[in-house]
Design a protein around this motif. Structure first.
Motif, short mmCIF file in Angstrom:
data_model
loop_
_atom_site.label_atom_id
_atom_site.label_comp_id
_atom_site.label_asym_id
_atom_site.label_seq_id
_atom_site.Cartn_x
_atom_site.Cartn_y
_atom_site.Cartn_z
N TRP A 44 20.34 21.75 11.75
CA TRP A 44 19.67 20.96 10.72
C TRP A 44 19.63 21.76 9.44
CZ3 TRP A 44 15.25 23.42 9.10
CH2 TRP A 44 14.58 24.21 10.02
N LYS A 72 16.07 1.09 4.79
CA LYS A 72 16.28 2.48 5.20
C LYS A 72 15.07 3.33 4.82
CE LYS A 72 21.14 2.74 5.92
NZ LYS A 72 22.26 3.64 6.04
N ASN A 126 11.67 8.18 11.39
CA ASN A 126 12.87 7.98 12.19
C ASN A 126 14.08 8.33 11.34
OD1 ASN A 126 11.59 6.92 14.56
ND2 ASN A 126 11.24 5.03 13.44
N PRO A 127 15.12 8.86 11.97
CA PRO A 127 16.32 9.21 11.19
C PRO A 127 17.14 7.98 10.82
CG PRO A 127 16.66 9.74 13.50
CD PRO A 127 15.24 9.25 13.37
N LEU A 176 21.25 7.06 9.46
CA LEU A 176 22.59 7.62 9.31
C LEU A 176 23.03 7.43 7.86
CD1 LEU A 176 24.47 6.50 12.53
CD2 LEU A 176 23.96 8.83 11.84
N ARG A 187 29.21 11.26 9.26
CA ARG A 187 28.01 10.42 9.39
C ARG A 187 26.95 11.35 9.96
NH1 ARG A 187 26.90 5.69 7.24
NH2 ARG A 187 26.06 4.74 9.09
N LYS A 199 22.65 12.35 10.40
CA LYS A 199 21.28 11.84 10.41
C LYS A 199 20.48 12.49 9.29
CE LYS A 199 20.94 10.78 15.31
NZ LYS A 199 20.25 11.12 16.58
N LYS A 212 16.48 12.63 7.83
CA LYS A 212 15.14 12.36 8.35
C LYS A 212 14.06 12.97 7.46
CE LYS A 212 12.27 12.78 12.39
NZ LYS A 212 12.15 12.88 13.78
N GLN A 262 20.21 16.25 9.91
CA GLN A 262 20.17 16.67 11.30
C GLN A 262 21.57 16.60 11.91
OE1 GLN A 262 17.16 13.87 12.79
NE2 GLN A 262 15.87 15.64 13.15
N GLU A 263 21.73 17.34 12.99
CA GLU A 263 23.02 17.39 13.70
C GLU A 263 24.15 17.77 12.74
OE1 GLU A 263 23.51 13.88 16.14
OE2 GLU A 263 21.42 14.01 16.79
#
Length: 143
Positions: free
Chosen positions: A46, A66, A74-75, A77, A90, A92, A94, A105-106
């Motif tokens: 992250w 969004k 909540n995340p 995309l 793509r 996330k 958040k 994230q990710e």
């Protein structure tokens, strides 16, 4: 009329011809961040973004639905584009109320490209989509 082989005379006192000066638009990168060790760690995955800069330069472009998802922590995309290697992801995005922070994230795919290292300064900008297309968060490593 000039004859072949003769040189044309140039009047150095004549006014210069009108020329239109076209300036390239300056690309603004309003969000900047120096990467920490954890930002560039493929095991952490992250990347925290500066809160006020996100509020000023990303959130105004997100659609209301969004924004509602983000407010519920909540995340969502989003498209993220590495302008240095011209690659899209793509990822996330958040909001964490507890730390009052926005984060990607990710991010492992970004880090595994080898272009993001601790201590580097990266810049971000949001580019709105055209013709109904989603916008994207672009980033680049500062030289």
């Amino acid at each position: 009329m000039e004859r072949v082989g003769e040189r044309a005379m140039i009047d150095l006192n004549a006014p210069a011809p009108e020329m239109e000066v076209v300036q390239e638009p300056v690309i603004q990168w309003p969000i900047k961040k120096v990467l920490t060790k954890s930002d560039a760690d493929p095991n952490v995955c992250w990347l925290r973004l500066p809160v006020q800069q996100v509020r000023n330069h990303i959130l105004p472009y997100l659609p209301p639905q969004k924004m509602d998802i983000l407010e519920r922590e909540n995340p969502i995309l989003i498209n993220v584009i590495n302008d240095d290697i011209v690659k899209a992801y793509r990822i996330k995005f958040k909001f964490r109320r507890a730390s009052s922070s926005y984060m990607l994230q990710e991010t492992r795919p970004l880090i595994m490209e080898g272009t993001l290292l601790p201590g580097q300064e990266i810049k971000f900008r949001w580019v709105e989509g055209e013709g109904g297309q989603e916008g994207a968060l672009h980033f680049s490593v500062l030289p």
